[in-house]
Design an enzyme around this catalytic site. Structure first.
Site, PDB file in Angstrom:
ATOM      1  N   ARG A  38       0.873  -1.177   0.000  1.00 25.05           N
ATOM      2  CA  ARG A  38       0.000   0.000   0.000  1.00 25.05           C
ATOM      3  C   ARG A  38       0.903   1.217   0.000  1.00 25.05           C
ATOM      4  O   ARG A  38       1.565   1.525   0.986  1.00 25.05           O
ATOM      5  CB  ARG A  38      -0.898  -0.016   1.237  1.00 25.05           C
ATOM      6  N   SER A 106     -12.325  -2.926   1.067  1.00 24.01           N
ATOM      7  CA  SER A 106     -12.574  -2.376   2.406  1.00 24.01           C
ATOM      8  C   SER A 106     -14.051  -2.091   2.564  1.00 24.01           C
ATOM      9  O   SER A 106     -14.667  -1.519   1.657  1.00 24.01           O
ATOM     10  CB  SER A 106     -11.820  -1.053   2.588  1.00 24.01           C
ATOM     11  N   LYS A 135      -4.512   5.486   8.115  1.00 23.31           N
ATOM     12  CA  LYS A 135      -5.250   5.749   6.872  1.00 23.31           C
ATOM     13  C   LYS A 135      -5.830   7.155   6.973  1.00 23.31           C
ATOM     14  O   LYS A 135      -6.575   7.449   7.913  1.00 23.31           O
ATOM     15  CB  LYS A 135      -6.357   4.711   6.713  1.00 23.31           C
TER      16      LYS A 135
HETATM   17  N1  3NM Z   1      -7.665   0.390   6.089  1.00 27.20           N
HETATM   18  P1  3NM Z   1      -3.202   0.444  11.699  1.00 27.20           P
HETATM   19  S1  3NM Z   1      -7.881   1.032   8.517  1.00 27.20           S
HETATM   20  C1  3NM Z   1      -5.233   0.584   5.597  1.00 27.20           C
HETATM   21  O1  3NM Z   1     -10.739   0.493   7.856  1.00 27.20           O
HETATM   22  C2  3NM Z   1      -6.385   0.667   6.500  1.00 27.20           C
HETATM   23  O2  3NM Z   1     -10.410   0.003   5.792  1.00 27.20           O
HETATM   24  C3  3NM Z   1      -8.567   0.542   7.059  1.00 27.20           C
HETATM   25  O3  3NM Z   1      -3.526   0.698  10.164  1.00 27.20           O
HETATM   26  C4  3NM Z   1     -10.016   0.336   6.901  1.00 27.20           C
HETATM   27  O4  3NM Z   1      -3.118  -1.033  11.902  1.00 27.20           O
HETATM   28  C5  3NM Z   1      -6.335   1.035   7.838  1.00 27.20           C
HETATM   29  O5  3NM Z   1      -1.847   1.093  11.849  1.00 27.20           O
HETATM   30  C6  3NM Z   1      -5.100   1.387   8.573  1.00 27.20           C
HETATM   31  O6  3NM Z   1      -4.260   1.111  12.497  1.00 27.20           O
HETATM   32  C7  3NM Z   1      -4.740   0.362   9.584  1.00 27.20           C
END
Ligand code: 3NM
Length: 206
Positions: A38, A106, A135
């Site tokens: 990503r 997602s 994100k």
């Molecule tokens: N997608 P971390 S939350 C790439 O909810 C991504 O669709 C999400 O990162 C969604 O583990 C997210 O550092 C980031 O919180 C997740």
């Protein structure tokens, strides 16, 4: 698709000075069985080069490799599939382009989850379960309630994501998740392999 338990996504901002391929190899050695590239900031030629390098690494370990958003790069690097956001290319269009490759998407509400399933997604992301700064355009936390809802209503594999850490993953598993994705907790760890092993222990203890 080959099933998975622990999903890691690249996040180079969390490990300045460390090589992305080394970090991802440590994650694989710790038990990650699916990796997503990503990178929304680098020029596309760089993203393609990273995709090709990650394809080589993941093939060596028989780990599934997914590219976020860029269908053309996924095809050129021979990734196993792509991951779409709600604002990316529609799933039906992506399916025409990637054929039988994996498509993940997602979702942040049950309507999106049901639609993705009916349109032939191979898996869905369910999040952000908790608040996350990883994100940028992320919606408000969906909480464990959405995990519970999806666990009851959806047949295809789903992976919980967003703010998941070693200290709160048990709650996510209790809500019905059997697959976990973490970005900052894994790639930002000073012991990437150990952190992944700890996640795997929790998944196995479920
Ligand atoms: N997608 P971390 S939350 C790439 O909810 C991504 O669709 C999400 O990162 C969604 O583990 C997210 O550092 C980031 O919180 C997740």
């Amino acid at each position: 698709m080959k099933d998975f338990r622990l999903y890691a996504i690249t996040g180079e901002q969390f490990h300045p000075g460390r090589d992305m391929l080394d970090v991802m190899e440590q994650a694989i050695l710790g038990g990650v069985d699916i990796i997503q590239l990503r990178d929304k900031k680098s020029p596309k030629a760089e993203v393609l080069a990273k995709a090709k390098a990650l394809r080589k690494l993941t093939s060596r370990y028989d780990v599934t490799f997914i590219v976020n958003d860029y269908v053309d790069i996924a095809l050129e690097a021979d990734a196993d599939g792509i991951h779409l956001g709600q604002g990316d290319m529609p799933l039906t269009e992506a399916r025409r382009l990637v054929g039988s490759k994996i498509i993940g998407i997602s979702t942040h509400a049950i309507e999106e989850a049901l639609l993705a399933e009916s349109q032939g997604a191979d898996y869905i992301g369910v999040g952000p379960v908790y608040r996350t700064a990883t994100k940028e355009d992320v919606v408000d936390p969906v909480t464990e309630a959405y995990v519970r809802e999806v666990a009851h209503a959806i047949q295809i594999p789903f992976v919980a994501i967003g703010g998941i850490k070693l200290h709160n993953v048990d709650q996510v598993l209790m809500a019905g998740a059997t697959r976990i994705c973490a970005v900052s907790e894994i790639v930002g760890s000073s012991n990437v392999k150990g952190t992944c092993e700890a996640f795997i222990s929790k998944l196995e203890a479920k």
